[in-house]
Design an enzyme around this catalytic site. Structure first.
Site, PDB file in Angstrom:
ATOM      1  N   GLY A   8     -74.635   7.695  20.494  1.00 38.84           N
ATOM      2  CA  GLY A   8     -75.917   7.385  21.091  1.00 38.84           C
ATOM      3  C   GLY A   8     -76.050   8.318  22.179  1.00 38.84           C
ATOM      4  O   GLY A   8     -76.624   7.909  23.186  1.00 38.84           O
ATOM      5  N   GLY A  11     -79.360   8.733  24.482  1.00 36.04           N
ATOM      6  CA  GLY A  11     -80.140   7.466  24.928  1.00 36.04           C
ATOM      7  C   GLY A  11     -80.060   7.458  26.392  1.00 36.04           C
ATOM      8  O   GLY A  11     -79.574   8.783  27.034  1.00 36.04           O
ATOM      9  N   GLN A  12     -80.666   6.524  27.160  1.00 36.21           N
ATOM     10  CA  GLN A  12     -80.440   6.502  28.481  1.00 36.21           C
ATOM     11  C   GLN A  12     -79.182   6.762  29.043  1.00 36.21           C
ATOM     12  O   GLN A  12     -79.015   7.396  30.169  1.00 36.21           O
ATOM     13  CB  GLN A  12     -81.425   5.156  28.941  1.00 36.21           C
ATOM     14  CG  GLN A  12     -81.631   5.266  30.505  1.00 36.21           C
ATOM     15  CD  GLN A  12     -81.912   3.745  31.229  1.00 36.21           C
ATOM     16  OE1 GLN A  12     -81.574   2.788  30.494  1.00 36.21           O
ATOM     17  NE2 GLN A  12     -82.233   3.683  32.286  1.00 36.21           N
ATOM     18  N   ASP A  52     -74.964   9.227  11.446  1.00 41.00           N
ATOM     19  CA  ASP A  52     -75.374   7.589  11.614  1.00 41.00           C
ATOM     20  C   ASP A  52     -74.073   6.847  11.946  1.00 41.00           C
ATOM     21  O   ASP A  52     -73.178   6.861  11.041  1.00 41.00           O
ATOM     22  CB  ASP A  52     -76.150   7.338  10.029  1.00 41.00           C
ATOM     23  CG  ASP A  52     -76.464   5.799  10.212  1.00 41.00           C
ATOM     24  OD1 ASP A  52     -76.178   5.092  11.319  1.00 41.00           O
ATOM     25  OD2 ASP A  52     -77.016   5.293   9.345  1.00 41.00           O
ATOM     26  N   TYR A 141     -81.009  -9.275  20.018  1.00 42.69           N
ATOM     27  CA  TYR A 141     -80.026  -8.434  20.860  1.00 42.69           C
ATOM     28  C   TYR A 141     -78.827  -9.101  21.599  1.00 42.69           C
ATOM     29  O   TYR A 141     -77.670  -8.569  21.395  1.00 42.69           O
ATOM     30  CB  TYR A 141     -80.831  -7.598  21.910  1.00 42.69           C
ATOM     31  CG  TYR A 141     -80.293  -6.814  22.798  1.00 42.69           C
ATOM     32  CD1 TYR A 141     -79.452  -5.689  22.344  1.00 42.69           C
ATOM     33  CD2 TYR A 141     -80.208  -6.954  24.174  1.00 42.69           C
ATOM     34  CE1 TYR A 141     -78.960  -4.753  23.288  1.00 42.69           C
ATOM     35  CE2 TYR A 141     -79.837  -6.249  25.037  1.00 42.69           C
ATOM     36  CZ  TYR A 141     -79.130  -5.119  24.639  1.00 42.69           C
ATOM     37  OH  TYR A 141     -78.503  -4.221  25.608  1.00 42.69           O
ATOM     38  N   LYS A 145     -74.819  -9.143  21.199  1.00 37.57           N
ATOM     39  CA  LYS A 145     -73.987  -8.739  22.187  1.00 37.57           C
ATOM     40  C   LYS A 145     -72.742  -9.686  22.357  1.00 37.57           C
ATOM     41  O   LYS A 145     -71.531  -9.397  22.598  1.00 37.57           O
ATOM     42  CB  LYS A 145     -74.759  -8.652  23.498  1.00 37.57           C
ATOM     43  CG  LYS A 145     -75.498  -7.426  23.671  1.00 37.57           C
ATOM     44  CD  LYS A 145     -74.636  -6.119  23.625  1.00 37.57           C
ATOM     45  CE  LYS A 145     -75.588  -5.124  23.671  1.00 37.57           C
ATOM     46  NZ  LYS A 145     -74.728  -3.847  23.408  1.00 37.57           N
TER      47      LYS A 145
HETATM   48  C1  AKB Z   1     -82.730  -4.753  27.882  1.00 41.21           C
HETATM   49  O1  AKB Z   1     -83.607  -4.896  28.917  1.00 41.21           O
HETATM   50  O2  AKB Z   1     -82.650  -4.918  26.957  1.00 41.21           O
HETATM   51  C2  AKB Z   1     -81.366  -3.736  28.238  1.00 41.21           C
HETATM   52  C3  AKB Z   1     -80.706  -4.545  28.670  1.00 41.21           C
HETATM   53  C4  AKB Z   1     -80.614  -5.501  30.038  1.00 41.21           C
HETATM   54  O3  AKB Z   1     -79.322  -4.713  28.183  1.00 41.21           O
HETATM   55  N1  AKB Z   1     -82.027  -2.892  29.397  1.00 41.21           N
END
Ligand code: AKB
Length: 313
Positions: A8, A11-12, A52, A141, A145
């Site tokens: 990655g 990415g940022q 990938d 998301y 996590k």
């Molecule tokens: C998001 O906003 O999804 C991310 C994070 C806080 O993990 N920047």
């Protein structure tokens, strides 16, 4: 000598982390791995691979080719994009992590994998959120996590994999844009302030979230990875904090440098995500275990961000 793979990398976080790792460990010892996006000229100044992370064989090929001993796995679908395609978020986030952890077990690799404030949810205490607390996230998301944190802890306990991680807050940086997160407004506001002198924010002005300037995030990430293993007491992920501020406070700070700047507010679906996350984080465990200390407050971060972005845009 270390041989590091950053997954990655375009990415940022990767865009800042790869150059810093190359400074420390040598250009040729840090491989930037991209999937679909083109690496910047800066990233292309050292070894680059395209693969990938969801394809274990392809990943193994890169690990063997470069004799990798450490992986920073940063590839992820973030919160807002994940809510638009939860199946994709689960697939990308979980399959790639499982592949990395399995390779780490089989080839004795050290791993960094970040969690996020998204691991917390509406039932978590929102102020000074403790290290050990309720983890009932409201986004896919966040679910990946929490599951990822537990998987990391499992691989450490069961197989002795040296996996470490941080629950990143919203990250503010100027090299690469974040993609698909809820905290993206805290970066977009700077670009728009310089370009258009106005910004329409997708969360309310009183929205307060934990944030951090990228130099602090990179410093903490490397510090955690370099810490002696005996100091690491958390193998899920460490709470990791810098600054907390409302959008209004950020807009007012930008106004000190660009007086014509105006910010308006039009909350969308991301407001509910922001409202389910903590306002501030208790990261005393990281401070105690391996000496974490942030440097940038709101004023210092805003000044530096505007200076760096002025050169760029
Ligand atoms: C998001 O906003 O999804 C991310 C994070 C806080 O993990 N920047």
């Amino acid at each position: 000598m270390k041989s590091i793979l950053v997954i990655g990398a375009t990415g940022q976080i990767g865009s800042d982390l790869v150059p810093e790792l190359r400074k420390r460990y040598g250009n040729s010892n840090v491989v930037a791995m991209a999937h679909k996006s083109q690496p910047s000229a800066e990233l292309s100044a050292g070894p680059v691979e395209f693969a990938d992370a969801g394809d274990k064989e392809a990943l193994l090929g890169v690990v063997k080719k470069h004799n990798i001993d450490t992986i920073y796995h940063l590839a992820s679908i973030l919160s807002a994009k994940g809510e638009q395609n939860p199946d994709l978020a689960w697939k990308v986030n979980m399959e790639s992590l499982k592949n990395v952890l399995d390779l780490a077990r089989e080839h004795k690799l050290k791993v960094f994998w970040p969690s996020s404030i998204a691991a917390f949810g509406p039932t978590t205490p929102r102020d000074k959120t403790p290290q050990r607390t309720v983890l009932e996230p409201g986004t896919m998301y966040g679910v990946t996590k929490v599951a990822g944190e537990l998987l990391c802890n499992y691989y450490f306990k069961k197989y002795g994999v040296d996996v470490r991680g941080l629950r990143y807050p919203g990250l503010i940086s100027y090299k690469a844009l974040p993609g698909g997160g809820t905290t993206d407004y805290a970066v977009a506001i700077f670009y728009e302030a310089l370009k258009a002198k106005r910004y329409e924010c997708f969360v309310r002005e009183d929205t307060v979230l934990p944030m951090m300037y990228m130099p602090d995030a990179i410093k903490g990430t490397i510090q955690l990875m370099e810490a002696d293993a005996s100091k690491i007491t958390i193998r899920t992920n460490y709470n990791f904090a810098g600054i907390s501020f409302s959008v209004k406070e950020l807009a007012n700070e930008i106004k000190k440098h660009i007086p014509e700047f105006t910010c308006t507010y039009k909350p969308d679906f991301r407001q509910a995500i922001a409202d389910s996350w903590p306002r501030s984080i208790d990261d005393s465990q990281a401070r105690k275990d391996w000496g974490w200390k942030h440097e940038y407050d709101l004023a210092k971060m805003t000044k530096d961000m505007l200076e760096k972005l002025r050169e760029k845009v």
